[in-house]
Design a protein around this motif. Sequence first.
Motif, PDB file in Angstrom:
ATOM      1  N   ILE A 164      -3.770  87.050  63.429  1.00  0.00           N
ATOM      2  CA  ILE A 164      -4.992  87.401  62.713  1.00  0.00           C
ATOM      3  C   ILE A 164      -6.152  86.607  63.302  1.00  0.00           C
ATOM      4  O   ILE A 164      -6.038  85.404  63.534  1.00  0.00           O
ATOM      5  CB  ILE A 164      -4.880  87.099  61.208  1.00  0.00           C
ATOM      6  CG1 ILE A 164      -3.840  87.983  60.546  1.00  0.00           C
ATOM      7  CG2 ILE A 164      -6.228  87.287  60.527  1.00  0.00           C
ATOM      8  CD1 ILE A 164      -3.736  87.790  59.053  1.00  0.00           C
ATOM      9  N   THR A 165      -7.258  87.295  63.542  1.00  0.00           N
ATOM     10  CA  THR A 165      -8.503  86.633  63.925  1.00  0.00           C
ATOM     11  C   THR A 165      -9.469  86.746  62.758  1.00  0.00           C
ATOM     12  O   THR A 165      -9.731  87.844  62.263  1.00  0.00           O
ATOM     13  CB  THR A 165      -9.110  87.270  65.188  1.00  0.00           C
ATOM     14  OG1 THR A 165      -8.168  87.170  66.265  1.00  0.00           O
ATOM     15  CG2 THR A 165     -10.394  86.562  65.582  1.00  0.00           C
ATOM     16  N   ARG A 166      -9.982  85.608  62.333  1.00  0.00           N
ATOM     17  CA  ARG A 166     -10.896  85.544  61.190  1.00  0.00           C
ATOM     18  C   ARG A 166     -12.115  84.719  61.574  1.00  0.00           C
ATOM     19  O   ARG A 166     -12.005  83.705  62.250  1.00  0.00           O
ATOM     20  CB  ARG A 166     -10.192  84.907  59.986  1.00  0.00           C
ATOM     21  CG  ARG A 166     -11.068  84.676  58.782  1.00  0.00           C
ATOM     22  CD  ARG A 166     -10.263  84.157  57.607  1.00  0.00           C
ATOM     23  NE  ARG A 166      -9.256  85.132  57.198  1.00  0.00           N
ATOM     24  CZ  ARG A 166      -8.283  84.866  56.328  1.00  0.00           C
ATOM     25  NH1 ARG A 166      -8.180  83.659  55.802  1.00  0.00           N
ATOM     26  NH2 ARG A 166      -7.422  85.811  55.996  1.00  0.00           N
ATOM     27  N   THR A 167     -13.285  85.171  61.154  1.00  0.00           N
ATOM     28  CA  THR A 167     -14.511  84.436  61.441  1.00  0.00           C
ATOM     29  C   THR A 167     -14.794  83.454  60.316  1.00  0.00           C
ATOM     30  O   THR A 167     -15.018  83.842  59.171  1.00  0.00           O
ATOM     31  CB  THR A 167     -15.704  85.398  61.606  1.00  0.00           C
ATOM     32  OG1 THR A 167     -15.410  86.315  62.671  1.00  0.00           O
ATOM     33  CG2 THR A 167     -16.969  84.634  61.930  1.00  0.00           C
ATOM     34  N   GLU A 168     -14.745  82.173  60.654  1.00  0.00           N
ATOM     35  CA  GLU A 168     -15.092  81.109  59.711  1.00  0.00           C
ATOM     36  C   GLU A 168     -16.498  80.609  60.017  1.00  0.00           C
ATOM     37  O   GLU A 168     -17.136  81.080  60.971  1.00  0.00           O
ATOM     38  CB  GLU A 168     -14.077  79.966  59.822  1.00  0.00           C
ATOM     39  CG  GLU A 168     -12.645  80.351  59.497  1.00  0.00           C
ATOM     40  CD  GLU A 168     -12.408  80.513  58.003  1.00  0.00           C
ATOM     41  OE1 GLU A 168     -13.343  80.232  57.215  1.00  0.00           O
ATOM     42  OE2 GLU A 168     -11.300  80.917  57.630  1.00  0.00           O
ATOM     43  N   ALA A 169     -16.957  79.658  59.212  1.00  0.00           N
ATOM     44  CA  ALA A 169     -18.295  79.102  59.442  1.00  0.00           C
ATOM     45  C   ALA A 169     -18.405  78.455  60.815  1.00  0.00           C
ATOM     46  O   ALA A 169     -19.465  78.467  61.444  1.00  0.00           O
ATOM     47  CB  ALA A 169     -18.623  78.084  58.344  1.00  0.00           C
ATOM     48  N   SER A 170     -17.290  77.901  61.307  1.00  0.00           N
ATOM     49  CA  SER A 170     -17.282  77.235  62.610  1.00  0.00           C
ATOM     50  C   SER A 170     -17.077  78.206  63.765  1.00  0.00           C
ATOM     51  O   SER A 170     -17.149  77.818  64.923  1.00  0.00           O
ATOM     52  CB  SER A 170     -16.187  76.176  62.637  1.00  0.00           C
ATOM     53  OG  SER A 170     -14.926  76.767  62.368  1.00  0.00           O
ATOM     54  N   GLY A 171     -16.810  79.476  63.469  1.00  0.00           N
ATOM     55  CA  GLY A 171     -16.585  80.472  64.512  1.00  0.00           C
ATOM     56  C   GLY A 171     -15.250  81.174  64.314  1.00  0.00           C
ATOM     57  O   GLY A 171     -14.537  80.925  63.341  1.00  0.00           O
ATOM     58  N   THR A 194      -9.174  90.793  61.734  1.00  0.00           N
ATOM     59  CA  THR A 194      -8.553  91.660  62.729  1.00  0.00           C
ATOM     60  C   THR A 194      -7.086  91.285  62.846  1.00  0.00           C
ATOM     61  O   THR A 194      -6.751  90.146  63.175  1.00  0.00           O
ATOM     62  CB  THR A 194      -9.232  91.525  64.100  1.00  0.00           C
ATOM     63  OG1 THR A 194     -10.601  91.929  63.997  1.00  0.00           O
ATOM     64  CG2 THR A 194      -8.545  92.394  65.136  1.00  0.00           C
ATOM     65  N   VAL A 195      -6.209  92.225  62.548  1.00  0.00           N
ATOM     66  CA  VAL A 195      -4.758  92.021  62.588  1.00  0.00           C
ATOM     67  C   VAL A 195      -4.225  92.644  63.875  1.00  0.00           C
ATOM     68  O   VAL A 195      -4.541  93.796  64.193  1.00  0.00           O
ATOM     69  CB  VAL A 195      -4.081  92.672  61.369  1.00  0.00           C
ATOM     70  CG1 VAL A 195      -2.572  92.452  61.412  1.00  0.00           C
ATOM     71  CG2 VAL A 195      -4.677  92.144  60.075  1.00  0.00           C
ATOM     72  N   VAL A 196      -3.433  91.886  64.609  1.00  0.00           N
ATOM     73  CA  VAL A 196      -2.823  92.388  65.840  1.00  0.00           C
ATOM     74  C   VAL A 196      -1.310  92.279  65.707  1.00  0.00           C
ATOM     75  O   VAL A 196      -0.773  91.173  65.551  1.00  0.00           O
ATOM     76  CB  VAL A 196      -3.308  91.610  67.078  1.00  0.00           C
ATOM     77  CG1 VAL A 196      -2.627  92.156  68.334  1.00  0.00           C
ATOM     78  CG2 VAL A 196      -4.821  91.703  67.215  1.00  0.00           C
ATOM     79  N   VAL A 197      -0.620  93.431  65.759  1.00  0.00           N
ATOM     80  CA  VAL A 197       0.839  93.472  65.711  1.00  0.00           C
ATOM     81  C   VAL A 197       1.346  93.535  67.146  1.00  0.00           C
ATOM     82  O   VAL A 197       1.072  94.496  67.877  1.00  0.00           O
ATOM     83  CB  VAL A 197       1.338  94.687  64.907  1.00  0.00           C
ATOM     84  CG1 VAL A 197       2.858  94.716  64.875  1.00  0.00           C
ATOM     85  CG2 VAL A 197       0.769  94.652  63.487  1.00  0.00           C
ATOM     86  N   SER A 198       2.082  92.525  67.557  1.00  0.00           N
ATOM     87  CA  SER A 198       2.539  92.430  68.943  1.00  0.00           C
ATOM     88  C   SER A 198       3.765  93.298  69.190  1.00  0.00           C
ATOM     89  O   SER A 198       4.465  93.693  68.265  1.00  0.00           O
ATOM     90  CB  SER A 198       2.873  90.968  69.290  1.00  0.00           C
ATOM     91  OG  SER A 198       1.731  90.155  69.136  1.00  0.00           O
TER      92      SER A 198
END
Length: 224
Positions: free
Chosen positions: A192-199, A216-220
């Motif tokens: 999972i890619t998540r946007t936090e305050a730090s990026g 954004t969820v990426v299933v490998s």
Amino acid sequence: MSGERGRCARRRAWFALPVALALSGCITVPPPVATVAAPSNPRAADLDHLAYAGPPSAARAAMAQVAYARADSPYRLDAGDRLRIVVYGQEGLTNSYSVDAGGAVTMPLIGTVKARGLTPAELAHAIAAKLRAGYIREPYVAAEVEAYRPFFILGEVTAPGQYPYVPNMTVESAVAIAGGFSPRAQKGSVDITRTEASGPVRATVPLGTLLKPGDTVVVSERWF
């Protein structure tokens, strides 16, 4: 000659004695045991390390715990969120507004107001401050999320793409919305890619992890 025959007979008797004892059960021979030596490097036994040359599963779990420990933190607005903003006593200002690609909402009288990174309450405070500066003496403003920005799911699912976010949704339910796993999907965890305050922050997480809008969820694809 007879002495030589006697010695041979005695040697045969001593040789036959262990065989006879073994056959009678007096001597037990343990069965062969297969042993596997432990690897000198414990990381060599980790399938994640062998397959991907990445950090072992324990390290990945720690990454996920750090990255997603703030799952219950106040919701921060971003592009794609739609808000219901109420300015009490001002029907011309009360309406639904979307956060645009620049991370702002545009309202009558006051124009654009930065929304990205703010909570709905902080946005309401910012709108009230702008209205107070020459438009309304004592504005009372409330803001709530009417529709969350979508999440994205990619990789080994039946129908990858963009989907509406539903509160309290997990990775597992997101996979179900996308039609389920493909036959070659790695089903134990996802990235999972998540946007936090730090990026942006990326972590490998289990299927029970709660999602947030915009994730954004990426299933490998599995390797074997």
